[in-house]
Every structure is written in structure tokens, then in C-alpha cells.
Design an enzyme around this catalytic site. Structure first.
Site, PDB file in Angstrom:
ATOM      1  N   GLU A 195      10.314 -23.974 -39.237  1.00 48.53           N
ATOM      2  CA  GLU A 195      10.638 -24.863 -38.349  1.00 48.53           C
ATOM      3  C   GLU A 195      11.486 -25.912 -38.956  1.00 48.53           C
ATOM      4  O   GLU A 195      10.885 -26.984 -39.604  1.00 48.53           O
ATOM      5  CB  GLU A 195       9.147 -25.455 -37.869  1.00 48.53           C
ATOM      6  CG  GLU A 195       8.417 -24.592 -37.066  1.00 48.53           C
ATOM      7  CD  GLU A 195       7.136 -25.290 -36.299  1.00 48.53           C
ATOM      8  OE1 GLU A 195       7.478 -26.117 -35.810  1.00 48.53           O
ATOM      9  OE2 GLU A 195       6.139 -24.884 -36.757  1.00 48.53           O
ATOM     10  N   HIS A 202       6.181 -28.591 -28.382  1.00 44.54           N
ATOM     11  CA  HIS A 202       7.271 -27.488 -28.157  1.00 44.54           C
ATOM     12  C   HIS A 202       7.946 -27.779 -26.771  1.00 44.54           C
ATOM     13  O   HIS A 202       8.298 -26.679 -26.392  1.00 44.54           O
ATOM     14  CB  HIS A 202       6.829 -26.457 -28.496  1.00 44.54           C
ATOM     15  CG  HIS A 202       6.542 -26.101 -30.107  1.00 44.54           C
ATOM     16  ND1 HIS A 202       7.171 -26.922 -31.036  1.00 44.54           N
ATOM     17  CD2 HIS A 202       5.810 -25.327 -30.628  1.00 44.54           C
ATOM     18  CE1 HIS A 202       6.734 -26.408 -32.383  1.00 44.54           C
ATOM     19  NE2 HIS A 202       5.832 -25.624 -32.107  1.00 44.54           N
ATOM     20  N   HIS A 210      11.755 -20.411 -33.890  1.00 47.29           N
ATOM     21  CA  HIS A 210      10.121 -20.379 -34.451  1.00 47.29           C
ATOM     22  C   HIS A 210       9.694 -19.041 -34.864  1.00 47.29           C
ATOM     23  O   HIS A 210       8.914 -18.459 -34.484  1.00 47.29           O
ATOM     24  CB  HIS A 210       9.254 -20.838 -33.215  1.00 47.29           C
ATOM     25  CG  HIS A 210       7.927 -21.675 -33.510  1.00 47.29           C
ATOM     26  ND1 HIS A 210       7.129 -20.694 -33.690  1.00 47.29           N
ATOM     27  CD2 HIS A 210       7.479 -22.727 -33.548  1.00 47.29           C
ATOM     28  CE1 HIS A 210       5.791 -21.308 -34.025  1.00 47.29           C
ATOM     29  NE2 HIS A 210       6.257 -22.729 -33.948  1.00 47.29           N
TER      30      HIS A 210
END
Length: 365
Positions: free
Chosen positions: A328, A107, A173
Site C-alpha cells: 500500500e 479505504h 491493494h
């Protein structure tokens, strides 16, 4: 009519002020922070008119800055999900990234976009990621726009450009629970998904590079199935990436991916997602069309494109395993190492990046 208001959300230890933008129409309110582009709240009514917050989140800016390991509601990047061994080769040059997931990069690194203070212009947030940020080459300018219409649709639009070739793969997210954040797990929801293939992974969740059929596996949700049904065959829960079927809509350029719902009779059972084929869905982390027949809430997610640790969330509510589903909408993890099997995540100076996801909240009659 959609209204936008701005309020103060606090100050970081660096002295930077953070604001909260609230988008509202007659039925839905969405809060977006200028820290990490975090969607901190989405408040929608159920069939009885009772309003609940349907995304998991934290109470204060300090909590988000120090305790947001699950990336609640944040924009993650430059590259969402994992890059194996925290390195990649691009145009003959090896780039080494920060490691924040064992030997891998996750991420966007230790200080990814989820921890950035983002400049604002209306409800368009922007940031500049400098050359070398977390090991990535090139300076990247990113904008993320949030809009709410009178059709109960929240739209998130992403754009990025660079002065040198690099990688980009952005997503939001948020973890959803349509019964309301902190109301228990989502494991007895029923899911149907428009995906006939998935990407198998190693034990540390790095794709092997293969694309397999879901047929005959516990990952097959092409027909309605309660999530807990095959959990005994998935010891660590669902954390897998799906490649969606079918073309993008000619009208919208988007695709509907899945439907998830909870029926009244399912309440007695205990247990433990519109993405293009170039994007991924992590079940247990990503709902794309969500229907809760108890509250009557219905969420439909369209786009171009496991479990939670036990912790205390907003208003002192306890968040436990499987208390949220995180959407996502992105390209598959570690795509840079699997070209041409996976779609590329390379951003070139002459080809800007654009992606859009929509979240439509309505009631199931």
C-alpha cells in the site's frame, strides 16, 4: 515488445460490462479489470521457467463483487486506509463519512473506488467521484494508468483533480506471494527495510500521531530479519506503517523501500517493504522489494509516495493467514487528523494529485 489485448470478464448485476486488459511481453503477463481497477493476475516465470501467478485473486466477476473483503488487487480511495471516527474538518467545515470499519472509515467507504466500474482508454482507467460520494466534498476526476515495459517493470500512475477542496490518498491493494498464490504463507521470508521510524497505533489501528524509532522494537527491519522472528512480540501480526528514509532518486523521482526474500534453508522453518517518507508501508500487507530465492523471483517496488482471513481464492486454492503481503504505497492513515505531524492528504483545485509506483520482476541469480 509489449502487447495489450482485451477480453470480456462478465456483467455486473447492474448490467454494466467489465473487461479484462492483458499486458504482456515475452516474460510477464498482467491482467487489469475495468471493475475497481483490479490487478487480477501477474504471471511471471521462476528460475526454472515455470510460470506462476504471484498475486492473490478470485476467479469471477461475481466473486470480486461479493467476496472481495480483502480488496484483492483493487484501487482503493478516495482515501486509502483509515480515517478516525469517519469524520474530518476541512476549511472550517465538518464532513461525516460512511462508517465501514467499526466507528471508522476504511479505504473510501462502503462503495469506494474498489467497487467502481471504471471507464477505459487504452490501459488508462478513469472515473468521476461526485460531490458527496461516501461523504466526501467536491467532485473528483481520477485516472490510473498501467504500463509494462521490456525491462519487466509494471508502472501504476495515479492522477486526480477536484473542483473543491477534498481529500485524496490512492493505492493499489495487491497481495503478493512470489512462490505463487495459494502456495502457503510468507512468514519465513527475510525482510530488510529502509525505514527507521514508524507510526504507533491504538488498538483499532488508528495512528496516535506520534512518529517513533523502530530501534529496539519488533518493527525494526533495517537489517535482514525473518518475519516470524519477533512475531511473539506482535500478537496480532504486523499491521503498522513505516516512514521511509532517504531522498527520492534524482533520476526517477522514486525510492526503493525494502527487500524481502526466501532462502532454500528457510523452507524447513514454519511461522507466521520504495515509498517516500510521506507514504506508508504495512508489513504483512505490503512488500516493496521481494526476493524468493527458491523460485529465483525478485520483485522491486518503487514509488513516489496483517493477515488474511481464511478464504478460497483463484482456482479453488485456499488462502489462509499470512498467505500474501499487500503493498500500500500511500500517505499514513488518518493523516487528516495529524497535520503537520503527518504529510497532508488534502487535494485543492489548483494542485492536482500525482503519484507513481513501479514493480520490477526479475530473477535472483
Amino acid at each position: 515488445m509489449v502487447q495489450v489485448t482485451v477480453s470480456d470478464f462478465g456483467c455486473l448485476s447492474t448490467g454494466e460490462r467489465v473487461e479484462k486488459y492483458t499486458l504482456s511481453n515475452n516474460e510477464i503477463e498482467v491482467d487489469v479489470l475495468t471493475y475497481g481497477g483490479i490487478i487480477s493476475s501477474i504471471r511471471v516465470p521462476d528460475r526454472y521457467g515455470l510460470v506462476d501467478d504471484v498475486v492473490l485473486g478470485l476467479d469471477t466477476l461475481h466473486d470480486y463483487a461479493t467476496q472481495n473483503a480483502p480488496y484483492f488487487g483493487a484501487i482503493v480511495g478516495r482515501v486509502a486506509n483509515r480515517i478516525c471516527k469517519a469524520s474530518f474538518e476541512l476549511d472550517g467545515k465538518l464532513h461525516t463519512l460512511t462508517k465501514n470499519d467499526g466507528d471508522n472509515h476504511l479505504h473510501g467507504g462502503i462503495r469506494g473506488f474498489d467497487k467502481a466500474c471504471i471507464l477505459k482508454a487504452g490501459v488508462q482507467l478513469s472515473l468521476t467521484s461526485p460531490d458527496g460520494d461516501e461523504g466526501y466534498p467536491g467532485t473528483v476526476d481520477v485516472t490510473v494508468s498501467y504500463s509494462l515495459d521490456n525491462q519487466k517493470t509494471l508502472t501504476i500512475s495515479y492522477a486526480a483533480s477536484t473542483n473543491a477542496s477534498t481529500l485524496i490518498n490512492l493505492t493499489s491493494h495487491s497481495y503478493f506471494n512470489l512462490r505463487g498464490a495459494g502456495s502457503g504463507d510468507v512468514l519465513n521470508h527475510t525482510l530488510s527495510m529502509f525505514a527507521s521510524t514508524y507510526t504507533p497505533t491504538t488498538n483499532d489501528l488508528i495512528p496516535t500521531g506520534k512518529i517513533d524509532s523502530v530501534h529496539g522494537t519488533p518493527f525494526d527491519f533495517r537489517q535482514d530479519k525473518q518475519i516470524y522472528t519477533d512475531m511473539h512480540n506482535v500478537p496480532n501480526g504486523y499491521d503498522i506503517n513505516y516512514l521511509l528514509d532517504g531522498p527520492l532518486s534524482d533520476d526517477t523521482g522514486l525510492r526503493t523501500a525494502a527487500i524481502l526474500f526466501l532462502s532454500l534453508e528457510d523452507e524447513t522453518k514454519s511461522s507466521p517493504l520504495c515509498i517516500p517518507h510521506t507514504h506508508l508501508l504495512e508489513l504483512g500487507r505490503a512488500p516493496h522489494s521481494v526476493k524468493d530465492l527458491d523460485s529465483g523471483r525478485l520483485l522491486i517496488v518503487k514509488t513516489t509516495g496483517g493477515s488474511l482471513p481464511a478464504m478460497t481464492g483463484r482456482d479453488g486454492k485456499e488462502y489462509g493467514p499470512y498467505h500474501g503481503l499487500c503493498l500500500e504505497t500511500q500517505h499514513p492513515p488518518d493523516a487528516v487528523h495529524h497535520h503537520p505531524t503527518f504529510p497532508p492528504v488534502v487535494l485543492r483545485p489548483d494542485k492536482p494529485y500525482h503519484s507513481t509506483s513501479t514493480y520490477t520482476f526479475t530473477l535472483n541469480e
